[in-house]
Motif scaffolding. Structure first.
Motif, PDB file in Angstrom:
ATOM      1  N   MET A 233      65.137 -42.824 -71.755  1.00  0.00           N
ATOM      2  CA  MET A 233      65.354 -44.022 -70.669  1.00  0.00           C
ATOM      3  C   MET A 233      64.663 -43.893 -69.658  1.00  0.00           C
ATOM      4  O   MET A 233      63.848 -44.764 -69.125  1.00  0.00           O
ATOM      5  N   ILE A 234      64.174 -42.433 -69.195  1.00  0.00           N
ATOM      6  CA  ILE A 234      63.483 -42.503 -67.891  1.00  0.00           C
ATOM      7  C   ILE A 234      61.774 -42.808 -68.371  1.00  0.00           C
ATOM      8  O   ILE A 234      61.177 -43.510 -67.523  1.00  0.00           O
ATOM      9  N   GLU A 235      61.382 -42.506 -69.567  1.00  0.00           N
ATOM     10  CA  GLU A 235      60.085 -42.825 -69.842  1.00  0.00           C
ATOM     11  C   GLU A 235      59.772 -44.335 -69.855  1.00  0.00           C
ATOM     12  O   GLU A 235      58.809 -44.810 -69.580  1.00  0.00           O
ATOM     13  N   GLU A 236      60.987 -45.134 -70.618  1.00  0.00           N
ATOM     14  CA  GLU A 236      60.852 -46.511 -70.706  1.00  0.00           C
ATOM     15  C   GLU A 236      60.756 -46.983 -69.215  1.00  0.00           C
ATOM     16  O   GLU A 236      59.990 -47.823 -68.928  1.00  0.00           O
ATOM     17  N   ILE A 237      61.652 -46.557 -68.269  1.00  0.00           N
ATOM     18  CA  ILE A 237      61.480 -46.981 -66.838  1.00  0.00           C
ATOM     19  C   ILE A 237      60.234 -46.758 -66.157  1.00  0.00           C
ATOM     20  O   ILE A 237      59.501 -47.761 -65.535  1.00  0.00           O
ATOM     21  N   GLN A 238      59.727 -45.565 -66.529  1.00  0.00           N
ATOM     22  CA  GLN A 238      58.301 -45.437 -66.117  1.00  0.00           C
ATOM     23  C   GLN A 238      57.181 -46.182 -66.545  1.00  0.00           C
ATOM     24  O   GLN A 238      56.282 -46.437 -65.782  1.00  0.00           O
ATOM     25  N   ALA A 239      57.274 -46.234 -67.785  1.00  0.00           N
ATOM     26  CA  ALA A 239      56.232 -47.044 -68.477  1.00  0.00           C
ATOM     27  C   ALA A 239      56.234 -48.597 -68.008  1.00  0.00           C
ATOM     28  O   ALA A 239      55.220 -49.168 -67.793  1.00  0.00           O
ATOM     29  N   LYS A 240      57.377 -49.213 -67.720  1.00  0.00           N
ATOM     30  CA  LYS A 240      57.363 -50.552 -67.473  1.00  0.00           C
ATOM     31  C   LYS A 240      57.343 -50.520 -65.809  1.00  0.00           C
ATOM     32  O   LYS A 240      56.515 -51.583 -65.395  1.00  0.00           O
ATOM     33  N   GLY A 241      57.288 -49.570 -65.243  1.00  0.00           N
ATOM     34  CA  GLY A 241      56.917 -49.437 -63.674  1.00  0.00           C
ATOM     35  C   GLY A 241      55.398 -49.548 -63.679  1.00  0.00           C
ATOM     36  O   GLY A 241      54.818 -50.264 -62.779  1.00  0.00           O
ATOM     37  N   ARG A 242      54.939 -48.704 -64.617  1.00  0.00           N
ATOM     38  CA  ARG A 242      53.278 -48.600 -64.681  1.00  0.00           C
ATOM     39  C   ARG A 242      52.822 -49.989 -64.970  1.00  0.00           C
ATOM     40  O   ARG A 242      51.819 -50.329 -64.276  1.00  0.00           O
ATOM     41  N   ILE A 243      53.350 -50.679 -66.051  1.00  0.00           N
ATOM     42  CA  ILE A 243      52.912 -52.112 -66.357  1.00  0.00           C
ATOM     43  C   ILE A 243      52.903 -53.048 -65.244  1.00  0.00           C
ATOM     44  O   ILE A 243      52.174 -53.968 -64.839  1.00  0.00           O
ATOM     45  N   ILE A 244      54.222 -53.008 -64.533  1.00  0.00           N
ATOM     46  CA  ILE A 244      54.267 -53.903 -63.303  1.00  0.00           C
ATOM     47  C   ILE A 244      53.361 -53.579 -62.295  1.00  0.00           C
ATOM     48  O   ILE A 244      52.756 -54.578 -61.527  1.00  0.00           O
ATOM     49  N   LYS A 245      53.091 -52.404 -61.911  1.00  0.00           N
ATOM     50  CA  LYS A 245      52.097 -52.133 -60.862  1.00  0.00           C
ATOM     51  C   LYS A 245      50.811 -52.543 -61.271  1.00  0.00           C
ATOM     52  O   LYS A 245      50.164 -53.197 -60.610  1.00  0.00           O
ATOM     53  N   PHE A 246      50.384 -52.298 -62.455  1.00  0.00           N
ATOM     54  CA  PHE A 246      49.110 -52.846 -63.028  1.00  0.00           C
ATOM     55  C   PHE A 246      49.136 -54.434 -62.765  1.00  0.00           C
ATOM     56  O   PHE A 246      47.973 -54.894 -62.273  1.00  0.00           O
ATOM     57  N   LEU A 247      50.153 -55.130 -63.088  1.00  0.00           N
ATOM     58  CA  LEU A 247      49.903 -56.572 -63.206  1.00  0.00           C
ATOM     59  C   LEU A 247      50.088 -57.058 -61.946  1.00  0.00           C
ATOM     60  O   LEU A 247      49.450 -58.082 -61.604  1.00  0.00           O
ATOM     61  N   MET A 248      50.688 -56.409 -60.947  1.00  0.00           N
ATOM     62  CA  MET A 248      50.622 -56.642 -59.469  1.00  0.00           C
ATOM     63  C   MET A 248      49.405 -56.441 -59.070  1.00  0.00           C
ATOM     64  O   MET A 248      48.865 -57.481 -58.153  1.00  0.00           O
ATOM     65  N   ILE A 249      48.793 -55.484 -59.393  1.00  0.00           N
ATOM     66  CA  ILE A 249      47.186 -55.369 -58.783  1.00  0.00           C
ATOM     67  C   ILE A 249      46.261 -56.583 -59.555  1.00  0.00           C
ATOM     68  O   ILE A 249      45.344 -56.986 -58.558  1.00  0.00           O
ATOM     69  N   PHE A 250      46.635 -56.832 -60.697  1.00  0.00           N
ATOM     70  CA  PHE A 250      45.844 -57.929 -61.134  1.00  0.00           C
ATOM     71  C   PHE A 250      46.195 -59.275 -60.416  1.00  0.00           C
ATOM     72  O   PHE A 250      45.199 -60.167 -60.416  1.00  0.00           O
ATOM     73  N   VAL A 251      47.541 -59.686 -60.042  1.00  0.00           N
ATOM     74  CA  VAL A 251      47.884 -60.655 -59.454  1.00  0.00           C
ATOM     75  C   VAL A 251      46.846 -60.580 -58.165  1.00  0.00           C
ATOM     76  O   VAL A 251      46.502 -61.691 -57.849  1.00  0.00           O
ATOM     77  N   GLY A 252      47.008 -59.569 -57.398  1.00  0.00           N
ATOM     78  CA  GLY A 252      46.182 -59.643 -56.116  1.00  0.00           C
ATOM     79  C   GLY A 252      44.453 -59.940 -56.257  1.00  0.00           C
ATOM     80  O   GLY A 252      43.975 -60.770 -55.645  1.00  0.00           O
ATOM     81  N   VAL A 253      43.874 -59.405 -57.514  1.00  0.00           N
ATOM     82  CA  VAL A 253      42.631 -59.644 -57.714  1.00  0.00           C
ATOM     83  C   VAL A 253      42.310 -60.925 -58.155  1.00  0.00           C
ATOM     84  O   VAL A 253      41.436 -61.570 -57.704  1.00  0.00           O
ATOM     85  N   SER A 254      43.275 -61.280 -59.182  1.00  0.00           N
ATOM     86  CA  SER A 254      42.907 -62.762 -59.569  1.00  0.00           C
ATOM     87  C   SER A 254      43.110 -63.833 -58.345  1.00  0.00           C
ATOM     88  O   SER A 254      42.419 -64.658 -58.478  1.00  0.00           O
ATOM     89  N   GLY A 255      44.144 -63.558 -57.595  1.00  0.00           N
ATOM     90  CA  GLY A 255      44.364 -64.587 -56.329  1.00  0.00           C
ATOM     91  C   GLY A 255      43.157 -64.606 -55.566  1.00  0.00           C
ATOM     92  O   GLY A 255      42.710 -65.600 -55.079  1.00  0.00           O
ATOM     93  N   CYS A 256      42.830 -63.445 -55.295  1.00  0.00           N
ATOM     94  CA  CYS A 256      41.598 -63.170 -54.312  1.00  0.00           C
ATOM     95  C   CYS A 256      40.346 -64.009 -55.064  1.00  0.00           C
ATOM     96  O   CYS A 256      39.566 -64.754 -54.388  1.00  0.00           O
ATOM     97  N   PHE A 257      40.092 -63.553 -56.398  1.00  0.00           N
ATOM     98  CA  PHE A 257      39.058 -64.354 -57.203  1.00  0.00           C
ATOM     99  C   PHE A 257      39.272 -65.846 -57.098  1.00  0.00           C
ATOM    100  O   PHE A 257      38.231 -66.495 -56.880  1.00  0.00           O
ATOM    101  N   SER A 258      40.451 -66.212 -57.366  1.00  0.00           N
ATOM    102  CA  SER A 258      40.527 -67.747 -57.233  1.00  0.00           C
ATOM    103  C   SER A 258      40.153 -68.384 -56.013  1.00  0.00           C
ATOM    104  O   SER A 258      39.426 -69.472 -56.212  1.00  0.00           O
TER     105      SER A 258
END
Length: 137
Positions: free
Chosen positions: A1-26
């Protein structure tokens, strides 16, 4: 369960970084297209404008999906459906808008075969949001 939470947290963190970069590029690309891009042929401007609009709208949709995923999880485990929708928006932005940019600027037509996959990915992401709404709101 802890690994699942950590993996999902890493995915969300990566996607939030992508949001910032994509918004800036836009924003930056939109400014360039409105000014420097005026020298391009009209059909090229139109194609790039479509890619830019889809990128910006779906970057905002991705942001909203991530916020929904973070704030709605009672046990700190984001919904699999919301996480899947977020990944769908990410893939869709890359495969739809990204391939249009690459095809237009680098004359790499083969990459254009991914564009429909990007559109389908965006559509599926929207459907996943409706499923999450039906199930949990």
């Amino acid at each position: 369960m802890i690994e699942e939470i950590q993996a999902k947290g890493r995915i969300i963190k990566f996607l939030m970084i992508f949001v910032g970069v994509s918004g800036c590029f836009s924003v930056l690309f939109g400014a360039w297209l409105a000014h420097g891009g005026q020298a391009l042929p009209i059909d090229v401007q139109s194609r790039l404008n479509t890619a830019l609009q889809y990128q910006l709208f779906h970057t905002l949709a991705l942001l909203a999906t991530l916020v929904w995923a973070i704030t709605s999880s009672s046990v700190k485990v984001p919904s699999k459906i919301l996480l899947s929708a977020a990944i769908g928006f990410f893939v869709g932005i890359l495969c739809f808008s990204g391939t249009i940019y690459i095809k237009t600027f680098f004359s790499f037509a083969l990459v254009g075969k991914l564009t429909p996959f990007g559109g389908i990915s965006l559509a599926i992401a929207w459907l996943l949001l409706s499923i999450e709404g039906k199930n949990n709101l």
